[in-house]
Scaffold this motif. Structure first.
Motif, short mmCIF file in Angstrom:
data_model
loop_
_atom_site.label_atom_id
_atom_site.label_comp_id
_atom_site.label_asym_id
_atom_site.label_seq_id
_atom_site.Cartn_x
_atom_site.Cartn_y
_atom_site.Cartn_z
N ASP A 16 15.07 32.75 43.16
CA ASP A 16 14.25 31.88 42.80
C ASP A 16 13.24 30.92 43.42
O ASP A 16 12.08 30.92 43.38
CB ASP A 16 15.15 30.64 41.78
N GLY A 17 13.92 31.06 44.93
CA GLY A 17 13.01 30.43 45.76
C GLY A 17 11.74 31.48 46.31
O GLY A 17 10.60 31.00 46.39
N CYS A 50 17.17 36.45 40.39
CA CYS A 50 18.56 35.34 40.54
C CYS A 50 18.47 34.06 40.68
O CYS A 50 18.01 33.58 41.72
CB CYS A 50 19.27 36.49 41.68
N ASN A 55 19.57 30.45 41.05
CA ASN A 55 20.78 29.68 41.39
C ASN A 55 20.18 28.17 42.05
O ASN A 55 20.78 27.57 42.77
CB ASN A 55 21.46 30.31 42.55
N GLY A 115 17.84 26.82 43.88
CA GLY A 115 17.54 26.86 45.34
C GLY A 115 18.03 27.91 46.26
O GLY A 115 18.20 28.94 45.86
N PHE A 116 18.39 27.44 47.35
CA PHE A 116 18.74 28.45 48.29
C PHE A 116 20.34 28.63 48.57
O PHE A 116 20.98 27.95 49.28
CB PHE A 116 18.50 28.02 49.49
N SER A 117 20.87 29.57 48.02
CA SER A 117 22.25 30.09 48.09
C SER A 117 22.51 30.40 49.65
O SER A 117 23.30 30.20 50.37
CB SER A 117 22.59 31.19 47.35
MG LIG Z 1 17.88 31.17 44.97
#
Ligand SMILES: [Mg+2]
Ligand SMILES: Cc1ncc(C[n+]2csc(CCOP(=O)(O)OP(=O)(O)O)c2C)c(N)n1
Length: 633
Positions: free
Chosen positions: A468-469, A493, A495, A497-499
């Motif tokens: 998503d980022g 994908c 989530n 933010g930042f997985s």
């Molecule tokens: Mg993400």
């Protein structure tokens, strides 16, 4: 000699469209056209020249950085034998290309950049978008391309082209030198006419050579390998660019030496080749990383040996380890004090195979290789079938895409947690089927790059996997894919933010600080409110593509199935569980932790860091005796 009286820009296009490359007797045009966004710094010069050359197509992109990514992915997919030109106006259009230039150069991929520049004649300065300087008139934002270009020039006079263009071509087609080449084009000079020699516009074919290895070095390498108990091959991008994948498959089968693949080198062998241990390094498989840890001889082929491959110089722990390096670039061949075989990968592998006739790895090592492989396939299946959630795990989504893709299709990605997950899990079946930009790991490369890959070979379906980022950073080339009629299959994908960096933040004791897409909330004043309501389906539909949301594995599978029937770019948005990560295996990455802190978790992370960092080795000064010895007889 006859002359052609044309503008500098017209001469430039006239030259570019007549450049060809040839390798192994196969010839093709090098440049397939020019990307760009026009502005006052280019419209009347180069823009006009492109207009009057319809046989050199002009492609309108949405963001100049995106154009360079498209061009880079295209050239990478074409194994550096074809490229695009990227043009821009002066000022922000030009500087937008700098990130793309860096990405191309880190990855050693050819792209020709033609940013417009401020007036050479100066009198109207400062022009719109010109940064002035009190100490020189000989500078513009285009000087910022110098550190990210393999060749750089500014064309102050129309006749300079005659000397600059052959240099630009020499670098672009060179397997060891290639990367971004920048020719800055002052706005006034583009429109100036001059008499150019007719020869400049004749077809010119640039031969891409396969330099042979020095036979003495091949013999020495063969001696080292014959004496090795557990050798390992590290296959990098050079294997693919040299089209040495079949030579490697034969070599590995003949000798039994296992292969670990870097990000750029993944796909050097089909995943089910008996010697392919898969990914090696920070994002590697257990088998490849144990093999690396114990290896006594490492044969590095076409790799830069980046920190992700060497696990920040902790991957190779055998005190006796020595390196043999096959590389087109002298610079890379000498890394790790390797026996430096500066040569074409395919040529060198074939010579080495002849020198190693009758050699095979010890039987016990062969058994370990087979076991590691079998266990890794089980682990991949476990992750593909996790049945977690919803939100489901990203590993399971990769499993769905892996099963939906045909052998010849391509998965593309660049940044976030997906590079590590895909490096480990993706089952590449054909060279080029795995396209990862992990030299620069540039968020925003994925969708733009997907278009470049699709343009490189429209017969292969392209699966863009994107976080998503990265999607939020640059999804605008979806519009371009629709404009040009190239369908992309995009899997977002989401989530929130930042997985990847969130996980890293946890590992360094910072608990994920600043890595979630959340509202700023009182009373903490931090980004710890509810998730931001970003709707990727609506965003995508707004760009003119088809979009659907999928929550469960079954819905993801249905969406991937439905995509096949779609006539234009199609996107499936899947919420994934950020915390249900694919684990790391037998590896480490050096990200220094604060030496002092008020936070207890950081002090603990620092203590762990200090025990790990001592494993880093200085391979560059560890040349073994056999290498430095010279024969005196
Ligand atoms: Mg993400
Ligand atoms: C242009 C750019 N900025 C910053 C980074 C550092 N970075 C690496 S991964 C990442 C997060 C990516 O987020 P997303 O695409 O959602 O992937 P996820 O980590 O959630 O899998 C960031 C900020 C980068 N690689 N590129």
């Amino acid at each position: 000699m006859s002359k052609r009286h044309v503008t500098m820009a017209q001469a430039l296009v006239g030259f570019l469209k007549n450049q060809y490359v040839e390798r192994d007797g196969v010839e093709n045009r090098f440049f397939e056209g020019a990307w760009g966004i026009f502005g006052h710094g280019i419209i009347a010069g180069l823009g006009q020249a492109l207009q009057q050359n319809p046989d050199f197509p002009y492609y309108l992109c949405r963001n100049e950085q995106g154009a360079v990514h498209i061009a880079t992915a295209f050239a990478k997919a074409r194994k550096r034998k074809a490229a695009f030109v990227c043009t821009s106006s002066i000022g922000p259009g030009a500087t937008n290309m700098i990130t793309g230039a860096a990405t191309a150069t880190v990855n050693r991929i050819p792209v020709l950049l033609l940013p417009g520049d401020i007036f050479a004649r100066r009198n109207v300065a400062p022009v719109l978008q010109q940064i002035e300087s009190e100490h020189t008139q000989d500078t513009s934002v285009n000087d910022a391309f110098k550190p990210v270009s393999r060749y750089w020039d500014r064309i102050y006079r129309p006749d300079q082209l005659i000397c600059s263009l052959p240099e630009a071509m020499r670098v672009l087609v060179s397997p060891s030198q290639t990367g971004a080449v920048t020719l800055a084009l002052p706005q006034d000079v583009q429109a100036e006419a001059a008499d150019y020699p007719e020869d400049m516009f004749q077809k010119r074919v640039w031969h891409i050579a396969r330099p042979e290895p020095e036979s003495g070095l091949v013999e020495r390498a063969a001696e080292w390998l014959r004496a090795a108990r557990n050798p390992l091959i590290v296959a990098g991008g050079g294997v693919i660019y040299s089209e040495a994948t079949e030579a490697l498959a034969r070599f590995a089968a003949q000798t039994g030496i296992p292969v670990g693949e870097t990000q750029a080198g993944k796909g050097s062998l089909p995943f089910d080749h008996p010697q392919n241990l898969g990914a090696v390094g920070v994002t590697g498989t257990p088998g490849a990383n144990i093999a690396a840890r114990e290896a006594d001889v490492v044969l590095a082929i076409g790799t830069r040996l980046s920190d992700f491959t060497t696990a920040s110089k902790t991957a190779f722990q055998n005190p006796q380890v020595r390196f043999i390096s096959i590389n087109a670039a002298e610079f890379d061949a000498y890394k790790h004090a390797a026996l430096p075989i500066v040569a074409d990968a395919r040529a060198a592998l074939d010579r080495l195979a002849s020198a190693l006739k009758g050699y095979g790895v010890p039987a016990r090592y062969a058994q370990s290789i087979a076991q590691w492989k079998a266990r890794w396939e089980e682990e991949t299946d476990r992750i593909f079938d996790l049945r977690h959630g919803p939100p489901i795990s990203q590993g399971e989504v990769i499993g769905c895409v892996s099963r939906a893709a045909r052998a010849e299709d391509v998965v593309i990605n660049a940044a976030g947690s997906l590079p590590g997950d895909l490096h480990k899990l993706w089952r590449t079946r054909q060279p080029g089927g795995y396209h990862m930009e992990y030299g620069n790991s540039c968020m925003g490369y994925e969708i733009a790059g997907g278009l470049g890959v699709k343009m490189a070979d429209a017969a292969r379906d392209v699966y863009v996997m994107v976080g998503d980022g990265s999607y939020l950073m640059m999804s605008s080339e979806i519009v371009t894919s629709i404009q040009e009629g190239y369908k992309l299959n995009v899997v977002v994908c989401d989530n929130h933010g930042f997985s990847s960096i969130g996980g890293l933040s946890q590992a360094v004791g910072s608990g994920g600080f600043g890595t979630d897409y959340r509202y700023r909330r009182a009373p903490s004043g931090q980004l710890d409110g509810a998730y931001l309501p970003v709707d990727f389906v609506k965003l995508t539909e707004g760009l003119g593509a088809i979009a659907v949301r999928a929550r469960t594995r079954e819905e993801v599978e249905q969406a991937l199935e439905a995509m096949r029937g779609h006539d234009r770019t199609s996107v499936v948005v899947v919420e994934v569980d950020k915390e249900m990560r694919v684990p790391g295996y037998e590896s480490w990455w050096d990200v220094p932790v604060s030496e002092v802190s008020e936070i207890e978790a950081i002090r603990r992370a620092r203590a762990e860091y200090e025990t790990a960092v001592v494993k880093e080795r200085h391979h560059e000064i560890a040349a073994p005796a056999e290498y430095v010895e010279t024969k005196t007889t």
